[in-house]
Design a protein around this motif. Structure first.
Motif, PDB file in Angstrom:
ATOM      1  N   PHE A 180       0.832  -1.205   0.000  1.00 43.41           N
ATOM      2  CA  PHE A 180       0.000   0.000   0.000  1.00 43.41           C
ATOM      3  C   PHE A 180       0.871   1.262   0.000  1.00 43.41           C
ATOM      4  O   PHE A 180       0.637   2.210  -0.752  1.00 43.41           O
ATOM      5  CB  PHE A 180      -0.880  -0.039   1.264  1.00 43.41           C
ATOM      6  CG  PHE A 180      -2.155   0.697   1.111  1.00 43.41           C
ATOM      7  CD1 PHE A 180      -3.292   0.049   0.630  1.00 43.41           C
ATOM      8  CD2 PHE A 180      -2.239   2.046   1.432  1.00 43.41           C
ATOM      9  CE1 PHE A 180      -4.478   0.733   0.479  1.00 43.41           C
ATOM     10  CE2 PHE A 180      -3.423   2.735   1.277  1.00 43.41           C
ATOM     11  CZ  PHE A 180      -4.545   2.084   0.802  1.00 43.41           C
ATOM     12  N   VAL A 181       1.915   1.237   0.833  1.00 41.16           N
ATOM     13  CA  VAL A 181       2.832   2.392   0.916  1.00 41.16           C
ATOM     14  C   VAL A 181       3.558   2.558  -0.419  1.00 41.16           C
ATOM     15  O   VAL A 181       3.677   3.668  -0.950  1.00 41.16           O
ATOM     16  CB  VAL A 181       3.843   2.192   2.080  1.00 41.16           C
ATOM     17  CG1 VAL A 181       4.927   3.260   2.052  1.00 41.16           C
ATOM     18  CG2 VAL A 181       3.112   2.194   3.426  1.00 41.16           C
ATOM     19  N   LYS A 182       4.013   1.445  -0.972  1.00 40.99           N
ATOM     20  CA  LYS A 182       4.721   1.503  -2.258  1.00 40.99           C
ATOM     21  C   LYS A 182       3.811   2.091  -3.342  1.00 40.99           C
ATOM     22  O   LYS A 182       4.221   2.978  -4.097  1.00 40.99           O
ATOM     23  CB  LYS A 182       5.188   0.092  -2.670  1.00 40.99           C
ATOM     24  CG  LYS A 182       5.932   0.086  -3.998  1.00 40.99           C
ATOM     25  CD  LYS A 182       6.590  -1.256  -4.292  1.00 40.99           C
ATOM     26  CE  LYS A 182       5.566  -2.262  -4.769  1.00 40.99           C
ATOM     27  NZ  LYS A 182       6.203  -3.512  -5.246  1.00 40.99           N
ATOM     28  N   ALA A 183       2.565   1.611  -3.381  1.00 38.96           N
ATOM     29  CA  ALA A 183       1.638   2.094  -4.420  1.00 38.96           C
ATOM     30  C   ALA A 183       1.368   3.589  -4.249  1.00 38.96           C
ATOM     31  O   ALA A 183       1.188   4.319  -5.239  1.00 38.96           O
ATOM     32  CB  ALA A 183       0.336   1.301  -4.356  1.00 38.96           C
ATOM     33  N   THR A 184       1.362   4.065  -3.010  1.00 39.84           N
ATOM     34  CA  THR A 184       1.117   5.500  -2.786  1.00 39.84           C
ATOM     35  C   THR A 184       2.310   6.315  -3.281  1.00 39.84           C
ATOM     36  O   THR A 184       2.141   7.339  -3.956  1.00 39.84           O
ATOM     37  CB  THR A 184       0.820   5.765  -1.294  1.00 39.84           C
ATOM     38  OG1 THR A 184      -0.216   4.880  -0.881  1.00 39.84           O
ATOM     39  CG2 THR A 184       0.395   7.200  -1.051  1.00 39.84           C
ATOM     40  N   LEU A 185       3.516   5.846  -2.987  1.00 38.07           N
ATOM     41  CA  LEU A 185       4.704   6.538  -3.522  1.00 38.07           C
ATOM     42  C   LEU A 185       4.697   6.495  -5.051  1.00 38.07           C
ATOM     43  O   LEU A 185       4.990   7.489  -5.721  1.00 38.07           O
ATOM     44  CB  LEU A 185       5.989   5.870  -3.020  1.00 38.07           C
ATOM     45  CG  LEU A 185       6.456   6.227  -1.607  1.00 38.07           C
ATOM     46  CD1 LEU A 185       7.650   5.371  -1.223  1.00 38.07           C
ATOM     47  CD2 LEU A 185       6.823   7.709  -1.498  1.00 38.07           C
TER      48      LEU A 185
END
Ligand SMILES: Nc1ncnc2c1ncn2[C@@H]1O[C@H](COP(=O)(O)OP(=O)(O)O)[C@@H](O)[C@H]1O
Ligand SMILES: O=P(O)(O)OC[C@H](O)CO
Length: 501
Positions: A377-382
């Motif tokens: 989720f964090v990766k996709a947001t970045l």
């Protein structure tokens, strides 16, 4: 008299105010930063208290002096740079704002923008101002305040009120109400400024019934606008001599002086600006034409793609979803993601900016499975920050008829090496980070220093650029294009979802 060894930059951003003191070699001698309250009165609205903005600026000025030990009379000049478009209207006599500052992100005036669009004014407004009709810009925000504060229209017509973006408000305050001015770069974000004739456009003012009397005088980006009062600058009458909207200041601070040079500042939002030289070039693909800077009698125009949500999506992970302790942790966490880039976050929290200009879109997430982890989720947001940047760069390539060879980057989220590597990968373009990520403040310092002879010429400062890392694309092209295609699908699906209110 004390030797004037320093320049102070005041950077009034969307979430915090900063003051930085630089010496002649642009070493940071002292700085101070203060966050202030974000007011969300209704869904999609964002406001600030103009007095709190002013208090935060006073506090960081003091903080920078305290931290550095520099004395006020050692400051040769002050540069101001600011969150753009944010609209303040105040009473000329009392100096009191008649309403909160309506922030650039705020959508409360969207119905006014829609009406302008439906009445068929798009082409005229685009030709004159270089902008696309949107509630992002100051014009509809002014109209909204004049409509919603009792008696405001009448007081405006009598010349009792003043309108300003944050630059105007701060100069007016710092000079004790002496100077009522803005600059080309900020004026060009109001949707009321004719970027060809370099004047407030009477047709658009009339269309929105905004009295000319409330508008400030428009100045160049590097000249003396006024002096601080003793009271507001601890005993010194210091010239305020540089002023620019934060994205244009960053363009200047990145030394993107040549046509074709492009920068991206990853802050709350992300703003990609290309210097297009001395003639305005109107976009055919939904980018904005704007004034980069005007100095020494010459205007340098720019093309801009404005992304409304970038670093603030990381703040959302931190403060809203409690997935992060701090923004910087996003890097280490993203690195632990094991999925194959199949999650897509489209952070359209306040609609989508360039090149979509969809006010009604709202955020969405695609590609979740039972196995999706926090790291995914964090990766996709970045990644959403980098994908949105590609949307704009592809559009800019189309408009400019070239392939941009290099993206110069700065801003808080440019600290994130993982993000910048993914950015280079998804663009297939080299990314060059500035050593000093506070390029915005640096740009305002240069503009101020140049006006008073602290630095002699643009040629002198050109040699002062320092690089802080190069990121070369490493992703195979097929992979890059597959991911980007999927991103476009995610955006398309987001735009389809318009639930009934
Ligand atoms: N290492 C990081 N990785 C990702 N995002 C970051 C990182 N550091 C800061 N940010 C984000 O950058 C933004 C702050 O950048 P800044 O340039 O100070 O913004 P602004 O001038 O718009 O207030 C915040 O939204 C924050 O979440
Ligand atoms: O405060 P920032 O750095 O996010 O910049 C805001 C922009 O100027 C809005 O157009």
């Amino acid at each position: 008299m004390a030797e004037k060894k320093y320049v102070m930059s005041i950077d009034q951003g969307t979430t915090s105010s900063r003051a930085i003191i630089y010496d002649k070699k642009t070493n940071t001698i002292g700085s101070s930063q203060k966050e202030f309250t974000q007011i969300f009165p209704q869904s999609g609205w964002v406001e600030h208290n103009p007095n709190e903005i002013w208090n935060s600026v006073q506090s960081v000025i003091a903080g920078a002096f305290i931290e550095s030990g520099v004395k006020p009379d050692e400051i040769a000049a002050i540069g101001i740079t600011n969150q753009r478009e944010t609209t303040i209207i105040w009473d000329k006599k009392t100096g009191l704002p008649i309403y909160n500052a309506v922030v650039w992100q705020s959508r409360q005036s969207a119905p006014i923008a829609t009406k302008l669009y439906e009445e068929g004014h798009s082409e005229m407004i685009h030709e004159k101002t270089g902008l696309i009709i949107d509630s992002y810009f100051s014009a509809t925000k002014i109209r909204w305040i004049l409509d919603h504060v009792e008696g405001a229209q009448e007081r405006a017509e009598k010349g009792e009120l003043m309108f300003g973006t944050v630059d105007t408000w701060l100069v007016w305050k710092l000079t004790g109400g002496e100077s009522f001015v803005t600059d080309y770069s900020n004026a060009s974000r109001t949707m009321l400024y004719n970027i060809h004739k370099l004047e407030w456009d009477q047709d658009i003012l009339d269309l929105l019934n905004i009295p000319n009397a409330i508008m400030p005088e428009v100045k160049s980006n590097s000249e003396v606008y006024g002096h601080t009062t003793n009271y507001h600058f601890y005993g010194a009458n210091t010239p305020i001599s540089g002023m620019a909207g934060d994205q244009q200041a960053a363009l200047f601070g990145q030394m993107a002086f040549e046509p074709g040079m492009v920068k991206n500042t990853y802050g709350t939002g992300s703003f990609i600006v290309m210097n297009t030289g001395e003639k305005p070039q109107l976009s055919e693909n939904n980018l904005l034409t704007t004034i980069g800077y005007g100095i020494n009698g010459k205007i340098h125009y720019a093309l801009e793609g404005s992304i409304f949500v970038a670093g603030s999506s990381i703040q959302w992970l931190r403060d809203g979803l409690k997935m992060l302790e701090n923004s910087a942790d996003s890097e280490a966490i993203a690195k632990t993601s094991e999925n194959d880039n199949e999650v897509f976050v489209v952070p359209a929290f306040t609609g989508l900016g360039a090149p979509y200009w969809d006010s009604d879109a709202r955020g969405s997430v695609f590609g979740l499975t039972r196995g999706t982890s926090k790291a995914d989720f964090v990766k996709a947001t970045l990644q959403s920050i980098a994908y949105q940047t590609r949307d704009v760069i592809d559009t800019m390539n189309k408009d400019a008829g070239i392939d941009i060879p290099l993206l110069k980057v700065d801003g808080g989220a440019a600290n994130n090496d993982w993000l910048l590597q993914f950015q280079a990968d998804i663009l297939g373009t080299k990314v060059q980070r500035a050593h000093n990520l506070e390029t915005t403040a640096l740009g305002a310092a240069y503009l101020a220093g140049l006006a008073v002879g602290f630095w002699e010429s643009v040629d002198e400062i050109k040699n002062m650029y320092e690089e802080g890392g190069i990121f070369e694309p490493q992703m195979p092209e097929a992979e890059r294009e597959k991911l980007y295609k999927n991103w476009r699908l995610a955006v398309k699906a987001t735009q389809v979802f318009k639930p009934e209110a």
